[in-house]
Design a protein around this motif. Structure first.
Motif, PDB file in Angstrom:
ATOM      1  N   GLU A  23      34.519  20.905  25.552  1.00 44.31           N
ATOM      2  CA  GLU A  23      34.424  21.815  26.683  1.00 44.31           C
ATOM      3  C   GLU A  23      35.190  23.118  26.436  1.00 44.31           C
ATOM      4  O   GLU A  23      34.698  24.205  26.763  1.00 44.31           O
ATOM      5  CB  GLU A  23      34.969  21.115  27.932  1.00 44.31           C
ATOM      6  N   PHE A  24      36.379  23.034  25.831  1.00 41.99           N
ATOM      7  CA  PHE A  24      37.220  24.220  25.688  1.00 41.99           C
ATOM      8  C   PHE A  24      37.087  24.888  24.311  1.00 41.99           C
ATOM      9  O   PHE A  24      37.684  25.943  24.104  1.00 41.99           O
ATOM     10  CB  PHE A  24      38.695  23.857  25.928  1.00 41.99           C
ATOM     11  N   LEU A  25      36.360  24.275  23.386  1.00 39.98           N
ATOM     12  CA  LEU A  25      36.252  24.848  22.044  1.00 39.98           C
ATOM     13  C   LEU A  25      35.622  26.241  22.055  1.00 39.98           C
ATOM     14  O   LEU A  25      36.101  27.145  21.352  1.00 39.98           O
ATOM     15  CB  LEU A  25      35.460  23.902  21.133  1.00 39.98           C
ATOM     16  N   PRO A  26      34.526  26.501  22.822  1.00 34.67           N
ATOM     17  CA  PRO A  26      33.955  27.863  22.817  1.00 34.67           C
ATOM     18  C   PRO A  26      34.949  28.932  23.268  1.00 34.67           C
ATOM     19  O   PRO A  26      35.040  30.010  22.672  1.00 34.67           O
ATOM     20  CB  PRO A  26      32.769  27.744  23.774  1.00 34.67           C
ATOM     21  N   GLN A  27      35.720  28.664  24.365  1.00 37.09           N
ATOM     22  CA  GLN A  27      36.688  29.651  24.823  1.00 37.09           C
ATOM     23  C   GLN A  27      37.758  29.905  23.765  1.00 37.09           C
ATOM     24  O   GLN A  27      38.190  31.044  23.560  1.00 37.09           O
ATOM     25  CB  GLN A  27      37.358  29.171  26.124  1.00 37.09           C
ATOM     26  N   ALA A  28      38.199  28.817  23.076  1.00 34.74           N
ATOM     27  CA  ALA A  28      39.217  28.998  22.046  1.00 34.74           C
ATOM     28  C   ALA A  28      38.682  29.834  20.881  1.00 34.74           C
ATOM     29  O   ALA A  28      39.375  30.729  20.363  1.00 34.74           O
ATOM     30  CB  ALA A  28      39.703  27.628  21.553  1.00 34.74           C
ATOM     31  N   ALA A  81      43.794  23.954  29.703  1.00 35.89           N
ATOM     32  CA  ALA A  81      43.498  25.266  30.271  1.00 35.89           C
ATOM     33  C   ALA A  81      44.759  26.117  30.358  1.00 35.89           C
ATOM     34  O   ALA A  81      44.733  27.327  30.109  1.00 35.89           O
ATOM     35  CB  ALA A  81      42.867  25.090  31.651  1.00 35.89           C
ATOM     36  N   ASN A  82      45.886  25.494  30.719  1.00 38.96           N
ATOM     37  CA  ASN A  82      47.150  26.231  30.778  1.00 38.96           C
ATOM     38  C   ASN A  82      47.562  26.718  29.389  1.00 38.96           C
ATOM     39  O   ASN A  82      48.045  27.845  29.228  1.00 38.96           O
ATOM     40  CB  ASN A  82      48.231  25.326  31.374  1.00 38.96           C
ATOM     41  N   ALA A  83      47.354  25.877  28.361  1.00 36.97           N
ATOM     42  CA  ALA A  83      47.694  26.294  27.001  1.00 36.97           C
ATOM     43  C   ALA A  83      46.802  27.454  26.543  1.00 36.97           C
ATOM     44  O   ALA A  83      47.278  28.399  25.893  1.00 36.97           O
ATOM     45  CB  ALA A  83      47.535  25.104  26.047  1.00 36.97           C
ATOM     46  N   LEU A  84      45.509  27.421  26.849  1.00 29.01           N
ATOM     47  CA  LEU A  84      44.612  28.522  26.484  1.00 29.01           C
ATOM     48  C   LEU A  84      45.001  29.814  27.200  1.00 29.01           C
ATOM     49  O   LEU A  84      44.873  30.912  26.647  1.00 29.01           O
ATOM     50  CB  LEU A  84      43.166  28.151  26.825  1.00 29.01           C
ATOM     51  N   LYS A  85      45.479  29.682  28.428  1.00 31.73           N
ATOM     52  CA  LYS A  85      45.787  30.869  29.224  1.00 31.73           C
ATOM     53  C   LYS A  85      46.972  31.643  28.636  1.00 31.73           C
ATOM     54  O   LYS A  85      46.988  32.881  28.637  1.00 31.73           O
ATOM     55  CB  LYS A  85      46.081  30.462  30.673  1.00 31.73           C
ATOM     56  N   ARG A  88      36.651  28.724  37.341  1.00 27.70           N
ATOM     57  CA  ARG A  88      36.485  27.271  37.456  1.00 27.70           C
ATOM     58  C   ARG A  88      37.822  26.572  37.673  1.00 27.70           C
ATOM     59  O   ARG A  88      37.929  25.662  38.508  1.00 27.70           O
ATOM     60  CB  ARG A  88      35.818  26.733  36.187  1.00 27.70           C
ATOM     61  N   THR A  89      38.850  27.000  36.947  1.00 29.27           N
ATOM     62  CA  THR A  89      40.167  26.392  37.122  1.00 29.27           C
ATOM     63  C   THR A  89      40.700  26.632  38.528  1.00 29.27           C
ATOM     64  O   THR A  89      41.294  25.736  39.154  1.00 29.27           O
ATOM     65  CB  THR A  89      41.147  26.957  36.072  1.00 29.27           C
ATOM     66  N   LEU A  90      40.477  27.858  39.053  1.00 23.08           N
ATOM     67  CA  LEU A  90      40.929  28.177  40.403  1.00 23.08           C
ATOM     68  C   LEU A  90      40.226  27.317  41.440  1.00 23.08           C
ATOM     69  O   LEU A  90      40.852  26.755  42.348  1.00 23.08           O
ATOM     70  CB  LEU A  90      40.689  29.670  40.685  1.00 23.08           C
ATOM     71  N   LEU A  91      38.879  27.170  41.331  1.00 25.55           N
ATOM     72  CA  LEU A  91      38.125  26.371  42.295  1.00 25.55           C
ATOM     73  C   LEU A  91      38.549  24.907  42.244  1.00 25.55           C
ATOM     74  O   LEU A  91      38.753  24.266  43.290  1.00 25.55           O
ATOM     75  CB  LEU A  91      36.617  26.496  42.027  1.00 25.55           C
TER      76      LEU A  91
END
Length: 490
Positions: free
Chosen positions: A348-353, A385-389, A312-315
């Motif tokens: 939005e980012f809580l599940p990935q974290a 997103a950059n911080a999660l990566k 998603r980030t790439l698109l």
């Protein structure tokens, strides 16, 4: 200052209200306002009973509003300007206005507005006494007079417009005349200089006429030199023509390359847009599946969510890059609450974290900022997103700090940090400090480049502070919406 602030906050009535029983017994409508003549104008603090009888508005419907809400479509703007002029000079204003009642009917009234002075001679309030002008005219006469009044207003507006146009034409003609006069003066100066040179040449010709025979040989030599110079000039012109031909070929090649780049950008934008919907659907399915799996499948689900976030980030990065290169992004600036945006990004980012064992927290804020909602949300989403990566363990924090008339939105992480000599390079496209082999599984390095370009498009400042082996903090500075209200109050 504190007493004035408390009075403005609680809506207390004006000081002259101590004679309220006297004003309520008057047959004329009485209005008391504050002394603020700046836009949007004074505010009503008190009205008597005759005001309600005249206009149909109760006291609670009028207090706290500007007296201009009583003015109708037929109210003469020249009369309004006269009122403001007289009051600003400390004089008493006497005018006649066409106002509108609560039921929509118009009435002609005479107004007497007097400044109320304080103990030190300064204006504290304005007292307005309104009286209805009763007219013994038939309805037909009233309609005729109204029509004549509207026609006169139309003629006045037309005359003002024509006067403005005439002034513009006169200004243009004066400007042209000034230019012609200046050119004429320049021409006279040039003519005088030419005459002086002609006089000097005539004198020189008279002095050198006796040497004409002796200088014939020198003239021949000069002619030879001119011929040689002419040959050199011809050769130079031929070289220039050849260079022009090569330049035309290079321009044609450049146009073809630009057209190819435009086609590639269009194809990239179309592909990114078409792929966005299935990627969003994939995210929804993964979110549903995450709630149905057990602890044993959580690592697998974490990998899927990370892969989905990368795709998603790439698109989004490809689509934003294509739109920025094509100049198709036009910001829509408006006031917006920052708390709602932080809450959306956090959800939005809580599940990935959580799948990666990281703590993601957003500190609430009540600030209102002025920016484009979609573009600002894209900037903050890319920073998170950059911080999660790059954060392998620890936590990620989103918070806000006030800086004068601006708000600095910060994203903190406990990642590996960025050396000082490399902090500027990470905002370039396709630059990843810990991915020198350009492994596509870790993205292509568009996120921070898009952040920098979008922030520049919005006029927001992006800053970075980082400590190697401890973490980094990215921030974007946005204007506060309260700044306009604060300036108007001053």
């Amino acid at each position: 200052m504190k007493a004035e602030a408390e009075e403005a906050a609680t809506g207390l009535k004006a000081k002259p209200l101590i004679v309220q029983p006297l004003w309520d017994s008057l047959d004329h409508a009485v209005i008391v306002t504050d002394c603020n003549l700046e836009a949007p104008g004074p505010t009503i603090r008190y009205v008597n009973r005759a005001f309600t009888t005249l206009t149909g508005y109760r006291a609670d419907e009028a207090i706290g509003r500007s007296p201009r809400f009583l003015q109708g479509r037929r109210t003469d703007p020249v009369v309004r300007a006269t009122i403001r002029r007289d009051l600003s000079q400390g004089d008493c204003a006497r005018v006649t206005l066409v106002n509108t009642r609560k039921d929509g009917s118009d009435y002609l009234c005479s107004l007497v507005i007097t400044p109320l002075l304080g103990p030190r001679g300064q204006t504290e309030h304005f007292i307005c006494v309104a009286e209805v002008l009763k007219e013994n005219r038939t309805p037909d006469m009233v309609k005729r007079l109204s029509a004549e009044l509207e026609q006169a207003q139309t003629l006045i507006e037309d005359l003002e417009r024509r006067h403005t146009e005439a002034n513009e034409v006169i200004d243009k003609q004066n400007h042209k005349l000034a230019i012609i006069t200046e050119r004429y003066r320049d021409s006279l100066a040039q003519l005088d200089a030419i005459q002086e040179r002609l006089t000097f040449r005539e004198n020189a010709l008279e002095r050198s006429s006796y040497d004409f025979t002796r200088s014939e040989f020198e003239l021949d030599a000069s002619l030879e030199e001119l011929r040689a110079m002419d040959e050199e000039l011809r050769a130079t012109l031929e070289q220039m023509e050849e260079a022009n031909i090569q330049l035309a070929r290079a321009n044609e090649n450049m146009r073809r390359l630009q057209a190819a780049d435009a086609d590639k950008l269009q194809l990239l934008a179309s592909a990114s847009h078409d792929l966005r919907q299935p990627v969003m659907s994939m995210g929804l399915f993964l979110d549903v599946l995450r709630n149905r799996l057990g602890e044993a499948e959580r690592p697998i689900m974490g990998g899927l969510l990370a892969a989905h976030l990368s795709i998603r980030t790439l698109l989004e990065g490809m689509l934003d890059t294509a739109r920025l290169d094509a100049g198709a992004i036009e910001p829509s600036i408006e006031p917006l609450p920052i708390s709602l945006m932080l809450e959306i990004i956090h959800s939005e980012f809580l599940p990935q974290a959580e799948m990666r064992g990281l703590r993601l927290r957003a500190v609430p804020s009540t600030a209102m900022v002025v920016s484009d909602p979609q573009l600002l949300e894209r900037i903050l989403r890319n920073l998170v997103a950059n911080a999660l990566k790059y954060t392998m363990s620890g936590k990620i924090l989103m918070g806000c700090r006030r800086c004068g008339d601006c708000l600095r939105i910060e994203v903190w992480d406990t990642g590996p940090g960025i050396p000082e000599h490399s902090q500027q390079a990470i905002f370039e496209e396709f630059r990843q400090l810990d991915n020198p082999s350009q492994d596509q599984k870790r993205g292509v390095g568009l996120g921070l480049a898009i952040v920098s370009r979008l922030a520049g498009r919005l006029g927001h400042a992006v800053n970075l502070r980082s400590w190697p082996d401890r973490g980094s903090v990215f921030s974007v500075t946005v204007p506060l919406a309260e700044r306009k209200r604060r300036k108007r109050h001053r």
